[in-house]
Write a protein that holds these residues in place. Structure first.
Motif, mmCIF file in Angstrom:
data_model
loop_
_atom_site.group_PDB
_atom_site.id
_atom_site.type_symbol
_atom_site.label_atom_id
_atom_site.label_comp_id
_atom_site.label_asym_id
_atom_site.label_seq_id
_atom_site.Cartn_x
_atom_site.Cartn_y
_atom_site.Cartn_z
ATOM 1 N N UNK A 63 0.880 -1.150 0.037
ATOM 2 C CA UNK A 63 -0.160 0.099 0.183
ATOM 3 C C UNK A 63 0.799 1.273 -0.141
ATOM 4 N N UNK A 64 1.812 1.341 0.876
ATOM 5 C CA UNK A 64 2.853 2.350 0.771
ATOM 6 C C UNK A 64 3.503 2.647 -0.399
ATOM 7 N N UNK A 65 3.850 1.478 -1.048
ATOM 8 C CA UNK A 65 4.542 1.703 -2.216
ATOM 9 C C UNK A 65 3.562 2.106 -3.655
ATOM 10 N N UNK A 66 2.624 1.717 -3.504
ATOM 11 C CA UNK A 66 1.703 2.020 -4.561
ATOM 12 C C UNK A 66 0.807 3.424 -4.445
ATOM 13 N N UNK A 67 0.494 3.438 -3.224
ATOM 14 C CA UNK A 67 -0.187 4.899 -2.938
ATOM 15 C C UNK A 67 0.535 6.029 -2.628
ATOM 16 N N UNK A 68 1.564 5.718 -2.131
ATOM 17 C CA UNK A 68 2.566 6.899 -1.715
ATOM 18 C C UNK A 68 3.847 7.013 -2.267
ATOM 19 N N UNK A 69 4.402 5.745 -3.029
ATOM 20 C CA UNK A 69 5.608 5.808 -3.736
ATOM 21 C C UNK A 69 6.664 5.734 -2.937
ATOM 22 N N UNK A 70 6.441 5.140 -1.414
ATOM 23 C CA UNK A 70 7.431 4.866 -0.389
ATOM 24 C C UNK A 70 7.873 3.433 -0.269
ATOM 25 N N UNK A 71 8.980 3.028 -0.771
ATOM 26 C CA UNK A 71 9.265 1.727 -0.917
ATOM 27 C C UNK A 71 10.471 1.573 0.316
ATOM 28 N N UNK A 72 9.799 1.055 1.685
ATOM 29 C CA UNK A 72 10.326 0.858 2.741
ATOM 30 C C UNK A 72 9.910 -0.599 3.418
ATOM 31 N N UNK A 73 10.290 -1.386 2.911
ATOM 32 C CA UNK A 73 9.648 -2.658 3.141
ATOM 33 C C UNK A 73 10.157 -3.232 4.909
ATOM 34 N N UNK A 74 11.582 -2.926 4.811
ATOM 35 C CA UNK A 74 12.242 -3.416 6.286
ATOM 36 C C UNK A 74 11.763 -2.787 7.415
ATOM 37 N N UNK A 75 11.269 -1.549 7.411
ATOM 38 C CA UNK A 75 10.847 -0.814 8.436
ATOM 39 C C UNK A 75 9.643 -1.567 8.892
ATOM 40 N N UNK A 76 8.716 -2.242 8.042
ATOM 41 C CA UNK A 76 7.371 -2.783 8.306
ATOM 42 C C UNK A 76 7.644 -4.262 8.851
ATOM 43 N N UNK A 77 8.837 -5.008 8.362
ATOM 44 C CA UNK A 77 8.962 -6.526 8.799
ATOM 45 C C UNK A 77 9.629 -6.169 10.126
ATOM 46 N N UNK A 78 10.523 -5.479 10.521
ATOM 47 C CA UNK A 78 11.196 -5.120 11.768
ATOM 48 C C UNK A 78 10.025 -4.828 12.912
ATOM 49 N N UNK A 79 9.202 -3.923 12.294
ATOM 50 C CA UNK A 79 8.492 -3.269 13.357
ATOM 51 C C UNK A 79 7.078 -4.014 13.658
ATOM 52 N N UNK A 80 6.598 -4.589 12.904
ATOM 53 C CA UNK A 80 5.400 -5.885 13.124
ATOM 54 C C UNK A 80 5.871 -7.053 13.673
ATOM 55 N N UNK A 81 7.349 -7.203 13.193
ATOM 56 C CA UNK A 81 7.908 -8.645 13.695
ATOM 57 C C UNK A 81 8.312 -8.505 15.156
ATOM 58 N N UNK A 82 8.716 -7.305 15.496
ATOM 59 C CA UNK A 82 9.100 -6.855 17.013
ATOM 60 C C UNK A 82 7.831 -6.983 17.785
ATOM 61 N N UNK A 83 6.828 -6.153 17.519
ATOM 62 C CA UNK A 83 5.590 -5.919 18.283
ATOM 63 C C UNK A 83 4.805 -7.118 18.289
ATOM 64 N N UNK A 84 5.086 -8.094 17.272
ATOM 65 C CA UNK A 84 4.160 -9.483 17.267
ATOM 66 C C UNK A 84 4.888 -10.576 18.449
ATOM 67 N N UNK A 85 6.175 -10.068 18.652
ATOM 68 C CA UNK A 85 6.727 -10.927 19.850
ATOM 69 C C UNK A 85 6.408 -10.414 21.084
ATOM 70 N N UNK A 86 6.991 -9.118 21.470
ATOM 71 C CA UNK A 86 6.839 -8.367 22.572
ATOM 72 C C UNK A 86 6.368 -6.898 22.693
ATOM 73 N N UNK A 87 5.583 -6.780 23.611
ATOM 74 C CA UNK A 87 4.898 -5.347 23.719
ATOM 75 C C UNK A 87 5.825 -4.468 25.135
ATOM 76 N N UNK A 88 6.649 -5.171 25.646
ATOM 77 C CA UNK A 88 7.197 -4.907 26.895
ATOM 78 C C UNK A 88 7.858 -3.557 26.292
ATOM 79 N N UNK A 89 7.361 -2.514 27.025
ATOM 80 C CA UNK A 89 7.878 -1.006 26.853
ATOM 81 C C UNK A 89 9.199 -0.652 27.264
ATOM 82 N N UNK A 90 9.744 -1.159 28.582
ATOM 83 C CA UNK A 90 10.877 -0.931 29.021
ATOM 84 C C UNK A 90 11.881 -1.795 28.150
#
Length: 222
Positions: A63-90
């Protein structure tokens, strides 16, 4: 005076590390800022939508690539991957602190490589945390799940490998510097500005002819 030079260097590095932690310690009392408050709830979003993590991540990237022209796959992979494992704030805040500390170490090595003056490099690294500050919204340290410290990590590490390549001409360092730049491109658009840092370093380097190949690679990837 009875300490060896290697012991003194280790103590200075420890001092800078502790100093950085002390300066940034207030961030441990902060919550999820801005988009992090939404992204950290990815597990609940997946439950409510009934779609798997990989599909949601792919949809976000596409969606970001086609609608906004922003090609940044690694950010979403690490972001969602991290928060799917832990939401530990500290834990996430501690990781941010460690990445910034590593950034300072790499910064020290860059300054030392450019100036050939270790004492001056220590001084610059010690002073740098004084420029850190926190903002309530869209803060580069408190928000964006350590994105900006990670981008500094990409810039500094690719710069160090570039300096190593200019010094000895080994293709191994050229490949590493280029690959890190590519990873940065796939993470956030601020990577485009790295090119000006590279050009400046190459222009002031004795072996600037070697840098032409690197600039051609980086320009092609950009």
């Amino acid at each position: 005076n009875n300490l060896s030079s290697s012991t003194k260097r280790i103590l200075i590095k420890i001092l800078i590390f502790v100093w950085t932690l002390w300066v940034l310690a207030p961030m441990l009392n902060s919550g999820f800022i801005g988009d992090d408050a939404y992204n950290s709830s990815i597990d609940g979003l997946l439950i409510s939508t009934g779609i798997p993590l990989w599909e949601h991540t792919f949809t976000e990237i596409f969606s970001w690539a086609t609608q906004s022209g922003r090609i940044w796959p690694f950010q979403w992979i690490y972001l969602y991957g991290l928060y799917s494992i832990t939401q530990d704030l500290v834990l996430i805040k501690v990781v941010t602190l460690l990445i910034i500390s590593l950034d300072l170490f790499l910064f020290f090595k860059i300054v030392r490589s450019l100036t050939k003056n270790e004492d001056f490099s220590y001084l610059c690294t010690f002073i740098l945390p004084l420029f850190f500050q926190f903002r309530w919204f869209h803060d580069p340290i408190l928000g964006f799940t350590f994105l900006m410290p990670m981008m500094c990590l990409f810039l500094f590490s690719s710069t160090l490998y570039l300096l190593a390549y200019l010094e000895n001409g080994k293709r191994y360092f050229l490949a590493l510097s280029t690959l890190i730049y590519l990873l940065g491109l796939l993470t956030y658009e601020i990577t485009y500005s790295f090119l000006f840092v590279y050009i400046g370093i190459i222009l002031f380097n004795v072996e600037r002819k070697r840098g032409v190949k690197f600039i051609l690679y980086v320009g092609f990837l950009t």
